[in-house]
Design a protein around this motif. Structure first.
Motif, PDB file in Angstrom:
ATOM      1  N   VAL A 144      -0.221   9.910  -5.829  1.00  0.00           N
ATOM      2  CA  VAL A 144      -0.930   9.728  -6.752  1.00  0.00           C
ATOM      3  C   VAL A 144      -1.792   8.386  -6.647  1.00  0.00           C
ATOM      4  CG1 VAL A 144      -1.004   8.305  -9.245  1.00  0.00           C
ATOM      5  CG2 VAL A 144       0.559  10.227  -8.756  1.00  0.00           C
ATOM      6  N   ALA A 145      -1.089   7.424  -5.711  1.00  0.00           N
ATOM      7  CA  ALA A 145      -1.680   6.253  -5.163  1.00  0.00           C
ATOM      8  C   ALA A 145      -3.078   6.734  -4.365  1.00  0.00           C
ATOM      9  CB  ALA A 145      -0.969   5.384  -4.377  1.00  0.00           C
ATOM     10  N   ALA A 146      -2.706   7.851  -3.184  1.00  0.00           N
ATOM     11  CA  ALA A 146      -3.718   8.341  -2.520  1.00  0.00           C
ATOM     12  C   ALA A 146      -4.902   8.914  -3.262  1.00  0.00           C
ATOM     13  CB  ALA A 146      -3.070   9.121  -1.348  1.00  0.00           C
ATOM     14  N   ALA A 147      -4.517   9.741  -4.353  1.00  0.00           N
ATOM     15  CA  ALA A 147      -5.556  10.289  -5.195  1.00  0.00           C
ATOM     16  C   ALA A 147      -6.552   9.197  -5.994  1.00  0.00           C
ATOM     17  CB  ALA A 147      -4.979  11.179  -6.250  1.00  0.00           C
ATOM     18  N   LEU A 148      -5.707   8.133  -6.234  1.00  0.00           N
ATOM     19  CA  LEU A 148      -6.411   7.146  -6.909  1.00  0.00           C
ATOM     20  C   LEU A 148      -7.230   6.212  -6.024  1.00  0.00           C
ATOM     21  CD1 LEU A 148      -3.997   5.442  -9.400  1.00  0.00           C
ATOM     22  CD2 LEU A 148      -5.671   7.131  -9.796  1.00  0.00           C
ATOM     23  N   SER A 149      -7.033   6.218  -4.619  1.00  0.00           N
ATOM     24  CA  SER A 149      -7.824   5.502  -3.811  1.00  0.00           C
ATOM     25  C   SER A 149      -9.316   6.205  -3.532  1.00  0.00           C
ATOM     26  CB  SER A 149      -7.235   5.413  -2.284  1.00  0.00           C
ATOM     27  OG  SER A 149      -7.138   6.741  -1.759  1.00  0.00           O
ATOM     28  N   GLY A 150      -9.486   7.303  -3.752  1.00  0.00           N
ATOM     29  CA  GLY A 150     -10.746   7.811  -3.704  1.00  0.00           C
ATOM     30  C   GLY A 150     -11.775   7.198  -4.968  1.00  0.00           C
ATOM     31  N   PRO A 151     -13.113   7.563  -4.756  1.00  0.00           N
ATOM     32  CA  PRO A 151     -13.992   7.274  -5.891  1.00  0.00           C
ATOM     33  C   PRO A 151     -13.554   7.893  -7.272  1.00  0.00           C
ATOM     34  CG  PRO A 151     -15.217   8.653  -4.386  1.00  0.00           C
ATOM     35  CD  PRO A 151     -13.782   8.283  -3.794  1.00  0.00           C
ATOM     36  N   PRO A 152     -13.849   7.068  -8.204  1.00  0.00           N
ATOM     37  CA  PRO A 152     -13.441   7.660  -9.663  1.00  0.00           C
ATOM     38  C   PRO A 152     -14.158   8.652  -9.967  1.00  0.00           C
ATOM     39  CG  PRO A 152     -14.160   5.538 -10.004  1.00  0.00           C
ATOM     40  CD  PRO A 152     -14.318   5.794  -8.427  1.00  0.00           C
ATOM     41  N   ALA A 153     -13.526   9.774 -10.639  1.00  0.00           N
ATOM     42  CA  ALA A 153     -14.664  10.868 -11.033  1.00  0.00           C
ATOM     43  C   ALA A 153     -14.328  11.378 -12.388  1.00  0.00           C
ATOM     44  CB  ALA A 153     -14.407  12.199 -10.125  1.00  0.00           C
ATOM     45  N   GLU A 154     -15.326  11.883 -12.965  1.00  0.00           N
ATOM     46  CA  GLU A 154     -15.384  12.387 -14.403  1.00  0.00           C
ATOM     47  C   GLU A 154     -14.238  13.795 -14.703  1.00  0.00           C
ATOM     48  OE1 GLU A 154     -16.971  11.121 -17.397  1.00  0.00           O
ATOM     49  OE2 GLU A 154     -16.796   9.516 -15.818  1.00  0.00           O
ATOM     50  N   GLY A 155     -13.734  13.978 -15.613  1.00  0.00           N
ATOM     51  CA  GLY A 155     -13.099  15.264 -16.047  1.00  0.00           C
ATOM     52  C   GLY A 155     -11.836  15.393 -15.122  1.00  0.00           C
ATOM     53  N   VAL A 156     -11.215  16.787 -15.626  1.00  0.00           N
ATOM     54  CA  VAL A 156      -9.986  16.800 -14.899  1.00  0.00           C
ATOM     55  C   VAL A 156     -10.187  17.403 -13.510  1.00  0.00           C
ATOM     56  CG1 VAL A 156      -7.855  18.499 -15.013  1.00  0.00           C
ATOM     57  CG2 VAL A 156      -8.947  17.827 -17.421  1.00  0.00           C
ATOM     58  N   ASP A 180      -5.917   9.417 -16.582  1.00  0.00           N
ATOM     59  CA  ASP A 180      -4.327  10.034 -16.586  1.00  0.00           C
ATOM     60  C   ASP A 180      -4.178  10.554 -15.129  1.00  0.00           C
ATOM     61  OD1 ASP A 180      -1.719  10.206 -17.230  1.00  0.00           O
ATOM     62  OD2 ASP A 180      -2.107  11.416 -19.254  1.00  0.00           O
ATOM     63  N   ALA A 181      -3.147   9.999 -14.502  1.00  0.00           N
ATOM     64  CA  ALA A 181      -2.781  10.813 -13.190  1.00  0.00           C
ATOM     65  C   ALA A 181      -1.323  11.439 -13.299  1.00  0.00           C
ATOM     66  CB  ALA A 181      -2.949  10.050 -11.909  1.00  0.00           C
ATOM     67  N   SER A 182      -0.876  12.606 -12.642  1.00  0.00           N
ATOM     68  CA  SER A 182       0.445  12.915 -12.515  1.00  0.00           C
ATOM     69  C   SER A 182       0.618  13.858 -11.453  1.00  0.00           C
ATOM     70  CB  SER A 182       0.865  13.648 -14.055  1.00  0.00           C
ATOM     71  OG  SER A 182       0.219  14.507 -14.411  1.00  0.00           O
ATOM     72  N   VAL A 183       1.790  14.012 -11.255  1.00  0.00           N
ATOM     73  CA  VAL A 183       2.398  14.908  -9.981  1.00  0.00           C
ATOM     74  C   VAL A 183       2.747  16.276 -10.791  1.00  0.00           C
ATOM     75  CG1 VAL A 183       3.896  15.435  -8.363  1.00  0.00           C
ATOM     76  CG2 VAL A 183       3.491  12.948  -8.840  1.00  0.00           C
TER      77      VAL A 183
END
Ligand code: ADP
Ligand code: MG
Length: 518
Positions: A144-156, A180-183
């Motif tokens: 999740v941290a790795a996913a959040l390290s990228g630029p923010p994007a819209e939508g699911v 919201d981020a989840s595994v």
């Protein structure tokens, strides 16, 4: 006060923060090795990793694999250490580096943990922070941290995070929905990582040495072997950017110059990479069964993904080019950004727009329980249930199934007594032990029990009993059982994993006494 992100890794740990311009800055990365030099004096990091090659008995490596285990402990120079207190020593060293850099104390941190860590391991990680004198704002899943390290994007968005580190391989599917981020699902091999590549290279180097100097046997020489460990890892890392490299191996006055090409390295380790690809493919299929048919991004994480073969094979498998930006720092950068978001008041001093600050602030991450919790019940379909209930089949019903979000409340679930005039009901709490949920006792572990006593006499069998499970974010499970007619009830708490508070306080004092150098 600045909040920090910490990647407390199996082989390497890092600390980072977000600077005034909104950019994550990595302050320090260090091998996750603690060397117990003298009583109350330890070395953490690269120097400890080298010292450990010659005196492995005085060093701890891979402590992360022991987190949350109550049966793991260590002793050095007459002092006992738990995995939590050893992790605390690593955390303290990282915090001290950050204090030196920024000139003020470090207190608030977000620490990352593997997605498969259960409540016990997460709680142990929080306690490691407490022992180190830090305040864990949160523990966050690494993918999740790795996913959040990228630029923010819209939508699911759905991301596939492939993490190949020093000692573990993890593959996770992450869903990011705006805030919201989840595994969604996660798998891996916790015994597969860079160390296996290093071992193949060492074997190759030894063979090459033997070919050039058939009469010499260097393997009993500690210094030679230490050098071999270091050179093997160096060769691997250098071959990520160079097509070929050579190293000189010296023993008893003899020198062997050994060349290794990237292509040969890839041949020597092809089966290792194949194993990660097989698990990746299975996870992609599992994600499909969860309704995820396409990935918006494939993210590479972990130092080993710097090997060009990794991205190439993934591209072959998935038909898309992975995101590949400083993969060994993606987790710590994401953790730093999340730490900032958790510490909302900080966003005000950032040179970012109000909307950006708001979007960071509101990013939530859901903690789910990776394994289910339930009670043991009698199987009423077993004919023995009527004639001899004590010998009939029993199984586990999960009141909080795997994937339940925390905090979680099962609500009252109704069970029944099995005997006439039953005076006592034993409530046994079981935790799922395997990756997949199963009602068989063998696939679950008994973690606690309580007795609902003094039930009124003459209760017929089949009398309803309501059981409720409640679990808070720190893994405290509250079990409540009640017989509704008489109002007799039972309530008990189970802390899933971790140490008791007295042990934490004691470890904190002991760790504070240590002189930590790097
Ligand atoms: P952890 O497993 O603790 O999360 P990392 O993700 O940093 O740690 O991975 C460490 C592994 O990555 C080690 O095996 C290291 O040799 C390897 N590694 C680091 N840099 C490179 C590189 N440039 N090329 C290949 N492997 C690398
Ligand atoms: Mg890692």
């Amino acid at each position: 006060m600045t909040a920090f992100g910490i990647d407390l890794g199996t082989t390497k740990s890092c600390i980072a923060y977000v600077d005034d311009a909104g950019h994550p800055v990595v302050i320090r990365t260090a091998p996750s090795v603690v060397y117990f030099e003298r009583k109350d004096s330890v070395v953490v990091g690269a120097a400890a990793k080298n010292a450990a090659l010659l005196a492995p008995d005085l060093a701890v490596q891979l402590v992360k694999r022991q987190m949350g285990r109550k049966d793991a402990d260590y002793a050095f120079h007459g002092t006992r250490y738990t995995p939590e207190s050893i992790s605390a020593l690593i955390l303290k060293e990282l915090a001290a580096a950050a204090e030196r850099r920024l000139g003020h104390p470090v207190r608030d941190v977000v620490i990352t943990v593997p997605a498969y860590f259960g409540v016990a391991e997460r709680q142990a990680t929080r306690q490691a922070a407490e022992i180190a004198g830090l305040n864990a704002l949160d523990v966050l899943a690494e993918p999740v941290a790795a996913a959040l390290s990228g630029p923010p994007a819209e939508g699911v968005r759905h991301l596939l995070v492939y993490d190949l580190g020093g000692g573990t391989f993890d593959i996770s599917v992450i869903r990011v929905d705006g805030v919201d981020a989840s595994v969604i699902c996660t798998d891996g091999d916790h015994r597969l990582g860079g160390a296996d590549w290093d071992a193949r290279i060492r074997a190759y180097l030894l063979e090459a040495f033997a070919e050039q100097h058939p009469g010499l046997v260097p393997t009993a020489d500690e210094v030679f072997m230490q050098d071999l460990w270091i050179k093997a890892e160096q060769l691997k890392e250098e071959l990520s950017s160079a097509p070929t490299r050579d190293k000189d191996l010296r023993f008893a006055g003899a020198v062997a110059r050994v060349e290794l090409t990237r292509r040969r390295l890839e041949e020597l380790t092809a089966d290792l990479l194949d194993r990660t690809m097989k698990i990746t493919q299975e996870t992609v299929e599992r994600a499909r069964r969860h309704g995820v048919t396409e990935f918006d991004e494939v993210v590479l994480v972990g130092g080993m993904t710097r090997l060009p073969a990794v991205a190439a094979r993934l591209e072959e498998l998935l038909g898309r080019t992975p995101r590949h930006h400083e993969p060994d720092l993606a987790v710590v950068r994401g953790a730093a950004m999340f730490a900032l978001a958790r510490q909302s008041r900080q966003a005000d001093r950032l040179g970012i727009t109000a909307a950006e600050a708001e979007s960071m602030r509101s990013r939530r991450v859901t903690t789910v329980i990776p394994r289910g919790f339930g009670v043991r019940v009698l199987d009423h379909n077993d004919p023995l249930a009527r004639t001899d209930p004590m010998r009939a089949r029993t199984y586990v019903i999960h009141l909080l199934p795997a994937g339940t979000r925390l905090p979680a409340d099962s609500g009252p679930v109704t069970f029944t007594t099995v005997l006439d005039d039953q005076p006592v009901i034993e409530v046994e709490v079981w935790e799922q032990s395997g990756r997949d949920s199963s009602e068989e006792l063998a696939d679950n572990t008994l973690i606690g029990r309580g007795k609902l006593r003094d039930l009124p006499p003459e209760l017929p069998k089949g009398t309803p009993i309501h059981i409720t499970f409640f679990m808070g974010e720190t893994g405290l499970l509250t079990v409540h059982a009640v017989e509704p007619v008489s109002g007799r009830e039972l309530r008990f708490d189970l802390q899933i994993g971790g140490l008791d508070q007295a042990a934490v306080d004691k470890a904190k004092t002991a760790v504070a006494r240590h002189d930590i150098s790097s």
